[in-house]
Design a protein around this motif. Structure first.
Motif, PDB file in Angstrom:
ATOM      1  N   GLY A  38      31.317   9.652  19.050  1.00  0.00           N
ATOM      2  CA  GLY A  38      32.632  10.156  18.647  1.00  0.00           C
ATOM      3  C   GLY A  38      32.527  11.142  17.503  1.00  0.00           C
ATOM      4  N   ARG A  39      31.647  10.854  16.556  1.00  0.00           N
ATOM      5  CA  ARG A  39      31.439  11.782  15.438  1.00  0.00           C
ATOM      6  C   ARG A  39      30.823  13.081  15.930  1.00  0.00           C
ATOM      7  NH1 ARG A  39      30.413   7.049  12.003  1.00  0.00           N
ATOM      8  NH2 ARG A  39      32.282   6.899  10.720  1.00  0.00           N
ATOM      9  N   ALA A  40      29.900  12.993  16.870  1.00  0.00           N
ATOM     10  CA  ALA A  40      29.291  14.202  17.438  1.00  0.00           C
ATOM     11  C   ALA A  40      30.347  15.028  18.165  1.00  0.00           C
ATOM     12  CB  ALA A  40      28.154  13.830  18.383  1.00  0.00           C
ATOM     13  N   ASP A  41      31.226  14.365  18.911  1.00  0.00           N
ATOM     14  CA  ASP A  41      32.317  15.070  19.592  1.00  0.00           C
ATOM     15  C   ASP A  41      33.226  15.759  18.584  1.00  0.00           C
ATOM     16  OD1 ASP A  41      31.356  14.201  22.043  1.00  0.00           O
ATOM     17  OD2 ASP A  41      32.833  12.578  22.243  1.00  0.00           O
ATOM     18  N   ASP A  42      33.536  15.062  17.481  1.00  0.00           N
ATOM     19  CA  ASP A  42      34.396  15.649  16.446  1.00  0.00           C
ATOM     20  C   ASP A  42      33.740  16.871  15.822  1.00  0.00           C
ATOM     21  OD1 ASP A  42      36.268  13.664  16.887  1.00  0.00           O
ATOM     22  OD2 ASP A  42      35.696  12.477  15.127  1.00  0.00           O
ATOM     23  N   MET A  43      32.453  16.760  15.538  1.00  0.00           N
ATOM     24  CA  MET A  43      31.752  17.891  14.925  1.00  0.00           C
ATOM     25  C   MET A  43      31.699  19.076  15.882  1.00  0.00           C
ATOM     26  SD  MET A  43      28.211  17.783  12.876  1.00  0.00           S
ATOM     27  CE  MET A  43      27.650  19.194  11.950  1.00  0.00           C
ATOM     28  N   ALA A  44      31.455  18.811  17.167  1.00  0.00           N
ATOM     29  CA  ALA A  44      31.438  19.881  18.166  1.00  0.00           C
ATOM     30  C   ALA A  44      32.800  20.569  18.226  1.00  0.00           C
ATOM     31  CB  ALA A  44      31.056  19.318  19.534  1.00  0.00           C
ATOM     32  N   LEU A  45      33.855  19.794  18.143  1.00  0.00           N
ATOM     33  CA  LEU A  45      35.209  20.356  18.168  1.00  0.00           C
ATOM     34  C   LEU A  45      35.466  21.209  16.931  1.00  0.00           C
ATOM     35  CD1 LEU A  45      38.076  20.446  19.449  1.00  0.00           C
ATOM     36  CD2 LEU A  45      38.583  18.424  18.065  1.00  0.00           C
ATOM     37  N   LEU A  46      35.138  20.684  15.759  1.00  0.00           N
ATOM     38  CA  LEU A  46      35.385  21.417  14.520  1.00  0.00           C
ATOM     39  C   LEU A  46      34.570  22.701  14.427  1.00  0.00           C
ATOM     40  CD1 LEU A  46      35.542  18.428  12.040  1.00  0.00           C
ATOM     41  CD2 LEU A  46      37.435  19.873  12.785  1.00  0.00           C
ATOM     42  N   LEU A  47      33.362  22.682  14.971  1.00  0.00           N
ATOM     43  CA  LEU A  47      32.528  23.878  14.946  1.00  0.00           C
ATOM     44  C   LEU A  47      32.861  24.845  16.078  1.00  0.00           C
ATOM     45  CD1 LEU A  47      29.055  22.320  14.070  1.00  0.00           C
ATOM     46  CD2 LEU A  47      30.563  23.620  12.556  1.00  0.00           C
ATOM     47  N   LEU A  49      31.968  24.475  19.272  1.00  0.00           N
ATOM     48  CA  LEU A  49      30.749  24.664  20.056  1.00  0.00           C
ATOM     49  C   LEU A  49      31.035  24.917  21.530  1.00  0.00           C
ATOM     50  CD1 LEU A  49      28.295  21.939  18.696  1.00  0.00           C
ATOM     51  CD2 LEU A  49      28.575  24.310  17.951  1.00  0.00           C
ATOM     52  N   ARG A  50      30.216  25.776  22.109  1.00  0.00           N
ATOM     53  CA  ARG A  50      30.230  25.978  23.555  1.00  0.00           C
ATOM     54  C   ARG A  50      29.398  24.866  24.187  1.00  0.00           C
ATOM     55  NH1 ARG A  50      28.149  30.760  21.520  1.00  0.00           N
ATOM     56  NH2 ARG A  50      26.203  30.188  22.528  1.00  0.00           N
ATOM     57  N   PRO A  51      29.600  24.576  25.464  1.00  0.00           N
ATOM     58  CA  PRO A  51      28.807  23.521  26.113  1.00  0.00           C
ATOM     59  C   PRO A  51      27.294  23.733  25.999  1.00  0.00           C
ATOM     60  CG  PRO A  51      30.657  24.115  27.503  1.00  0.00           C
ATOM     61  CD  PRO A  51      30.646  25.104  26.362  1.00  0.00           C
ATOM     62  N   ASP A  52      26.846  24.995  26.038  1.00  0.00           N
ATOM     63  CA  ASP A  52      25.408  25.240  25.940  1.00  0.00           C
ATOM     64  C   ASP A  52      24.847  24.991  24.540  1.00  0.00           C
ATOM     65  OD1 ASP A  52      26.902  27.685  25.247  1.00  0.00           O
ATOM     66  OD2 ASP A  52      24.934  28.616  25.026  1.00  0.00           O
ATOM     67  N   GLN A  53      25.719  24.834  23.538  1.00  0.00           N
ATOM     68  CA  GLN A  53      25.276  24.568  22.175  1.00  0.00           C
ATOM     69  C   GLN A  53      25.186  23.063  21.877  1.00  0.00           C
ATOM     70  OE1 GLN A  53      28.416  26.984  20.357  1.00  0.00           O
ATOM     71  NE2 GLN A  53      26.806  28.184  19.346  1.00  0.00           N
ATOM     72  N   ARG A  54      25.768  22.229  22.735  1.00  0.00           N
ATOM     73  CA  ARG A  54      25.820  20.795  22.470  1.00  0.00           C
ATOM     74  C   ARG A  54      24.434  20.148  22.373  1.00  0.00           C
ATOM     75  NH1 ARG A  54      29.743  16.653  22.124  1.00  0.00           N
ATOM     76  NH2 ARG A  54      28.506  14.885  21.459  1.00  0.00           N
ATOM     77  N   PRO A  55      23.443  20.508  23.203  1.00  0.00           N
ATOM     78  CA  PRO A  55      22.114  19.902  23.031  1.00  0.00           C
ATOM     79  C   PRO A  55      21.522  20.163  21.643  1.00  0.00           C
ATOM     80  CG  PRO A  55      22.263  20.920  25.189  1.00  0.00           C
ATOM     81  CD  PRO A  55      23.501  21.344  24.423  1.00  0.00           C
ATOM     82  N   ALA A  56      21.751  21.341  21.088  1.00  0.00           N
ATOM     83  CA  ALA A  56      21.248  21.642  19.741  1.00  0.00           C
ATOM     84  C   ALA A  56      21.924  20.744  18.703  1.00  0.00           C
ATOM     85  CB  ALA A  56      21.468  23.113  19.406  1.00  0.00           C
ATOM     86  N   LEU A  57      23.218  20.480  18.864  1.00  0.00           N
ATOM     87  CA  LEU A  57      23.922  19.565  17.962  1.00  0.00           C
ATOM     88  C   LEU A  57      23.347  18.162  18.081  1.00  0.00           C
ATOM     89  CD1 LEU A  57      26.193  18.760  15.979  1.00  0.00           C
ATOM     90  CD2 LEU A  57      27.654  18.417  17.993  1.00  0.00           C
ATOM     91  N   ASP A  58      23.145  17.705  19.299  1.00  0.00           N
ATOM     92  CA  ASP A  58      22.599  16.360  19.505  1.00  0.00           C
ATOM     93  C   ASP A  58      21.205  16.228  18.881  1.00  0.00           C
ATOM     94  OD1 ASP A  58      24.932  15.631  20.824  1.00  0.00           O
ATOM     95  OD2 ASP A  58      24.099  16.055  22.812  1.00  0.00           O
ATOM     96  N   GLN A  59      20.390  17.267  19.004  1.00  0.00           N
ATOM     97  CA  GLN A  59      19.056  17.246  18.404  1.00  0.00           C
ATOM     98  C   GLN A  59      19.169  17.208  16.881  1.00  0.00           C
ATOM     99  OE1 GLN A  59      16.523  20.490  19.605  1.00  0.00           O
ATOM    100  NE2 GLN A  59      14.711  19.557  18.704  1.00  0.00           N
ATOM    101  N   THR A  90      21.446  28.519  15.830  1.00  0.00           N
ATOM    102  CA  THR A  90      22.021  28.600  17.177  1.00  0.00           C
ATOM    103  C   THR A  90      23.511  28.933  17.152  1.00  0.00           C
ATOM    104  OG1 THR A  90      22.650  26.254  17.352  1.00  0.00           O
ATOM    105  CG2 THR A  90      20.392  26.845  17.993  1.00  0.00           C
ATOM    106  N   LEU A  91      24.101  28.944  15.950  1.00  0.00           N
ATOM    107  CA  LEU A  91      25.548  29.133  15.823  1.00  0.00           C
ATOM    108  C   LEU A  91      25.917  30.593  15.617  1.00  0.00           C
ATOM    109  CD1 LEU A  91      26.276  26.162  13.369  1.00  0.00           C
ATOM    110  CD2 LEU A  91      26.490  26.174  15.875  1.00  0.00           C
ATOM    111  N   ALA A  92      27.098  30.947  16.077  1.00  0.00           N
ATOM    112  CA  ALA A  92      27.664  32.272  15.816  1.00  0.00           C
ATOM    113  C   ALA A  92      28.078  32.321  14.339  1.00  0.00           C
ATOM    114  CB  ALA A  92      28.878  32.499  16.718  1.00  0.00           C
TER     115      ALA A  92
END
Length: 125
Positions: A38-47, A49-59, A90-92
């Motif tokens: 849930g925290r990872a989902d929240d961070m992806a939303l706040l940043l 992130l595009r779907p292709d960026q999610r593996p980098a967040l998880d790592q 990996t971020l814009a």
């Protein structure tokens, strides 16, 4: 718009706590894996992130978990910094600015440190 985004980011950090995946034990009845997801989902939303960026967040978030039994804390801290720099790359630019803001809030810096407001990892805005 920027104030609205900053307010949302600040509220999210305050609500979710100060850590990422390495938070203290969750409340009874809460699944730690579900809480981390849930925290990872929240961070992806706040940043934003595009779907292709999610593996980098998880790592990146996986590298935030401290070693069991104390381990090599110095090596772990260096690995965390490297993981953050790799993820940030990996971020814009607009996502980097949001990531830097989250890091400043998480560390309680308020822009006083980290290269004159350029973020904890030394990147520009």
């Amino acid at each position: 718009m920027r104030n609205t985004l900053f307010g949302a980011l600040a509220a999210a950090v305050l609500i979710t706590g100060t850590g990422y995946a390495a938070d203290p034990a969750p409340s009874p009845g809460m699944d730690p894996a579900q809480t981390a997801a849930g925290r990872a989902d929240d961070m992806a939303l706040l940043l934003g992130l595009r779907p292709d960026q999610r593996p980098a967040l998880d790592q990146f978030l996986g590298a935030m978990t401290p070693p069991d039994g104390g381990g090599d804390r110095s090596g772990w801290m260096q690995a965390r910094m490297a993981a953050a720099q790799t993820f940030r790359a990996t971020l814009a630019p607009d996502q980097q600015a949001r990531f830097d803001a989250l890091e400043r809030l998480r560390h309680g810096m308020g822009g006083r440190m980290g290269g004159g407001g350029r973020g904890h990892w030394g990147g520009g805005q």
